[in-house]
Design an enzyme around this catalytic site. Structure first.
Site, short mmCIF file in Angstrom:
data_model
loop_
_atom_site.label_atom_id
_atom_site.label_comp_id
_atom_site.label_asym_id
_atom_site.label_seq_id
_atom_site.Cartn_x
_atom_site.Cartn_y
_atom_site.Cartn_z
N HIS A 1 -0.89 11.11 3.63
CA HIS A 1 -1.62 11.48 2.41
C HIS A 1 -2.21 12.87 2.65
O HIS A 1 -2.54 13.22 3.79
CB HIS A 1 -2.77 10.51 2.11
CG HIS A 1 -2.35 9.10 1.92
ND1 HIS A 1 -1.78 8.63 0.76
CD2 HIS A 1 -2.41 8.02 2.76
CE1 HIS A 1 -1.52 7.34 0.88
NE2 HIS A 1 -1.89 6.95 2.08
N ASP B 1 4.28 2.88 11.14
CA ASP B 1 3.76 2.77 9.77
C ASP B 1 3.31 4.15 9.28
O ASP B 1 2.30 4.29 8.59
CB ASP B 1 2.62 1.76 9.68
CG ASP B 1 2.29 1.36 8.24
OD1 ASP B 1 3.09 1.66 7.34
OD2 ASP B 1 1.21 0.76 8.02
N HIS C 1 6.87 5.45 5.85
CA HIS C 1 6.79 5.78 4.42
C HIS C 1 6.95 7.30 4.31
O HIS C 1 6.02 8.05 4.61
CB HIS C 1 5.42 5.37 3.85
CG HIS C 1 5.10 3.92 4.02
ND1 HIS C 1 5.29 2.99 3.02
CD2 HIS C 1 4.59 3.24 5.09
CE1 HIS C 1 4.90 1.79 3.46
NE2 HIS C 1 4.48 1.93 4.71
N PHE C 2 8.14 7.74 3.90
CA PHE C 2 8.41 9.18 3.82
C PHE C 2 8.18 9.75 2.42
O PHE C 2 8.39 10.93 2.18
CB PHE C 2 9.82 9.48 4.31
CG PHE C 2 9.96 9.50 5.82
CD1 PHE C 2 8.87 9.31 6.66
CD2 PHE C 2 11.20 9.71 6.41
CE1 PHE C 2 8.99 9.33 8.05
CE2 PHE C 2 11.34 9.74 7.80
CZ PHE C 2 10.24 9.55 8.61
N ARG C 3 7.74 8.89 1.47
CA ARG C 3 7.15 9.29 0.19
C ARG C 3 8.13 9.83 -0.86
O ARG C 3 7.69 10.31 -1.90
CB ARG C 3 6.04 10.33 0.42
CG ARG C 3 4.93 9.90 1.36
CD ARG C 3 4.30 8.61 0.93
NE ARG C 3 3.05 8.32 1.63
CZ ARG C 3 2.44 7.14 1.58
NH1 ARG C 3 2.96 6.15 0.89
NH2 ARG C 3 1.31 6.94 2.23
N HIS D 1 4.20 -7.52 5.10
CA HIS D 1 2.82 -7.06 5.24
C HIS D 1 1.94 -8.24 4.88
O HIS D 1 1.97 -8.71 3.74
CB HIS D 1 2.58 -5.88 4.29
CG HIS D 1 1.17 -5.38 4.26
ND1 HIS D 1 0.87 -4.04 4.23
CD2 HIS D 1 -0.03 -6.02 4.26
CE1 HIS D 1 -0.44 -3.88 4.20
NE2 HIS D 1 -1.01 -5.07 4.22
N ASN E 1 7.93 1.22 -1.26
CA ASN E 1 6.86 1.48 -2.24
C ASN E 1 6.75 2.97 -2.56
O ASN E 1 5.73 3.62 -2.36
CB ASN E 1 5.52 0.91 -1.76
CG ASN E 1 5.12 1.37 -0.38
OD1 ASN E 1 5.96 1.71 0.45
ND2 ASN E 1 3.83 1.38 -0.12
N HIS F 1 2.99 -4.82 11.57
CA HIS F 1 1.68 -4.28 11.98
C HIS F 1 0.56 -5.31 12.19
O HIS F 1 -0.43 -5.36 11.46
CB HIS F 1 1.21 -3.18 11.03
CG HIS F 1 1.35 -3.43 9.56
ND1 HIS F 1 1.05 -4.62 8.94
CD2 HIS F 1 1.76 -2.60 8.56
CE1 HIS F 1 1.26 -4.51 7.65
NE2 HIS F 1 1.69 -3.29 7.40
N GLY G 1 -3.60 4.84 5.15
CA GLY G 1 -2.37 5.33 5.77
C GLY G 1 -2.59 6.68 6.41
O GLY G 1 -3.52 7.42 6.07
#
Length: 444
Positions: free
Chosen positions: A313, A309, A61-63, A177, A93, A235, A328
């Site tokens: 944050h 994964d 997740h590179f945001r 997931h 997401n 995962h 996360g």
């Protein structure tokens, strides 16, 4: 074209370790042999270091877009390259979510401009985008992602009819997931009644419990068997779930596969007292026995892939009571050193590690010309030294969020060089500013 000659490296590839020279030309591996000379090549003497195919991380997740205060494609892909990861598959997401073909192509455009590592994306399934999903070309991206447990926005897919329709409507790999939302909500309410919002973090694996994971993953597997869908369960976190997967046929023949992440192989519930919400993940890190069983399943081929994964944050977000602290953590820079540490402890061989982190993701997602050290393949390589101790600290952490769950940990092995499509992108602590990353292509 530029040529680079790698001399005296120990090449770990397809079940063997051999001292070989590699001649790279442009983006590709031109030649592999015992003693290569080329007067036009730049020579790098690797002095007995180990040469691995570049790591392929099938879940990050590179945001970007929308959550870039936590990380972005540029910052997190640089950290990945420093950790020997040359290829990643980013999750849907974000804000907005990657649930239309137009938004998917927008992310590809972003990565083309800013990524330091090779890239693809997963297309997000929802309760209401089935028609858009049906329009998606099977070679357009890595595959489909379904959140069968909590996610941001409307990405929780909890309509059984919709899930079955998705399973029936695509040839692509469906990555899931798996956590049962009803079970989690019931558990959370019980702990809220006792503790309010500030639930002690050590109850996280009891709220997001073994039962919640097993109910969801077993249900998804049953549906995949019914529909013939190609299912990949992300995962795994419990020992109980490992019994759901086969090891009696080769990966190429499996319709149902699985993945385990670094944090579930490294931490246990005993670490919550020290690490707190820094190791709050969904699914939760569980018991030492779960960890032991996950390792067993990885080594006996019930688990096919190791990933990260990676989900950063900022610390201000993590430093909150249990119910508002997000799940996360960042991992791409430290995943390979952590696995090398387990190799040095005698837990896993280098050959098996390469199989799970390089070969199998390439096979599973049918990626063209990556994941193996072969003549004609793209020259994605990670060079590692097994005797170069270092300590993780805020000064050498490259994630935009500025922290790592491994902060303060000492590793005996390190990545010394990373090549992305033949370009030396990382050299003994120095990152190149040149981008030579490519969009993944597939052979489906």
């Amino acid at each position: 074209m530029n040529k680079t000659l790698l001399k005296n490296g120990k090449v770990v590839n397809e079940g063997t370790i051999k001292e070989l020279d590699l001649l790279l030309e442009g983006d590709y591996i031109l030649r592999i042999s015992n003693d290569i000379s080329d007067k036009d090549a730049t020579v790098i003497d690797l002095e007995g270091k180990y040469v691995l195919p570049g790591i392929i991380d099938d879940q990050v997740h590179f945001r970007e877009p929308g959550l870039t205060h936590k990380g972005n494609i540029a910052t997190e892909s640089r950290a990945a390259v420093a950790g020997g990861i040359t290829t990643y598959m980013e999750q849907p997401n974000t804000v907005p979510q990657t649930t239309t073909i137009a938004k998917l192509e927008e992310k590809f455009s972003m990565a083309k401009e800013t990524s330091f590592a090779n890239y693809s994306f997963l297309f997000g399934g929802t309760n209401d985008n089935l028609e858009e999903l049906k329009r998606l070309d099977k070679n357009a991206c890595s595959g489909i992602k379904l959140f069968l447990g909590s996610s941001t926005g409307n990405m929780l897919v909890d309509d059984e009819a919709v899930i079955e329709n998705i399973f029936n409507s695509t040839e692509m790999v469906i990555s899931a997931h798996c956590e049962d939302e009803t079970t989690i909500r019931k558990n959370l309410e019980a702990y809220r009644e006792k503790y309010g919002e500030d639930i002690p973090i050590q109850y996280h694996p009891l709220i997001r419990s073994e039962e919640a994971c097993y109910i969801s993953s077993s249900r998804a597997i049953a549906l995949a068997k019914k529909t013939g869908a190609r299912l990949h369960v992300f995962h795994l976190s419990t020992g109980k779930e490992t019994a759901l997967f086969r090891n009696d046929i080769p990966l190429e023949e499996k319709k149902i596969t699985s993945e385990v992440c670094i944090h579930h192989l490294w931490f246990s519930d005993k670490d919550y007292l020290d690490k707190g919400t820094l190791i709050k993940w969904n699914p939760a890190v569980k018991t030492a026995q779960d960890r032991k069983t996950l390792w067993k399943a990885l080594l006996d081929d019930r688990i096919d892939v190791v990933a990260t994964d990676h989900a950063p944050h900022v610390l201000a977000e993590k430093d909150n009571p249990y119910t508002s602290a997000p799940s996360g953590g960042p991992l791409v820079q430290h995943a390979l050193p952590a696995m090398l540490e387990k190799h040095l402890d005698g837990v896993i061989s280098l050959e098996r590690m390469v199989e799970k982190m390089c070969h199998n993701p390439a096979k599973l997602f049918q990626i063209e010309k990556r994941g193996f050290i072969r003549e004609g393949n793209f020259a994605d390589l990670a060079v590692v030294s097994l005797n170069a101790p270092w300590k993780v600290s805020r000064e050498n952490i490259l994630y935009k969020c500025g922290w790592s769950p491994f902060d303060g940990n000492s590793f005996r092995a390190r990545v010394t060089h990373t090549f992305v499509n033949g370009h030396l992108a990382y050299d003994n602590g120095k990152l190149s500013e040149k981008r030579n990353a490519k969009r993944l292509t597939f052979n489906r």
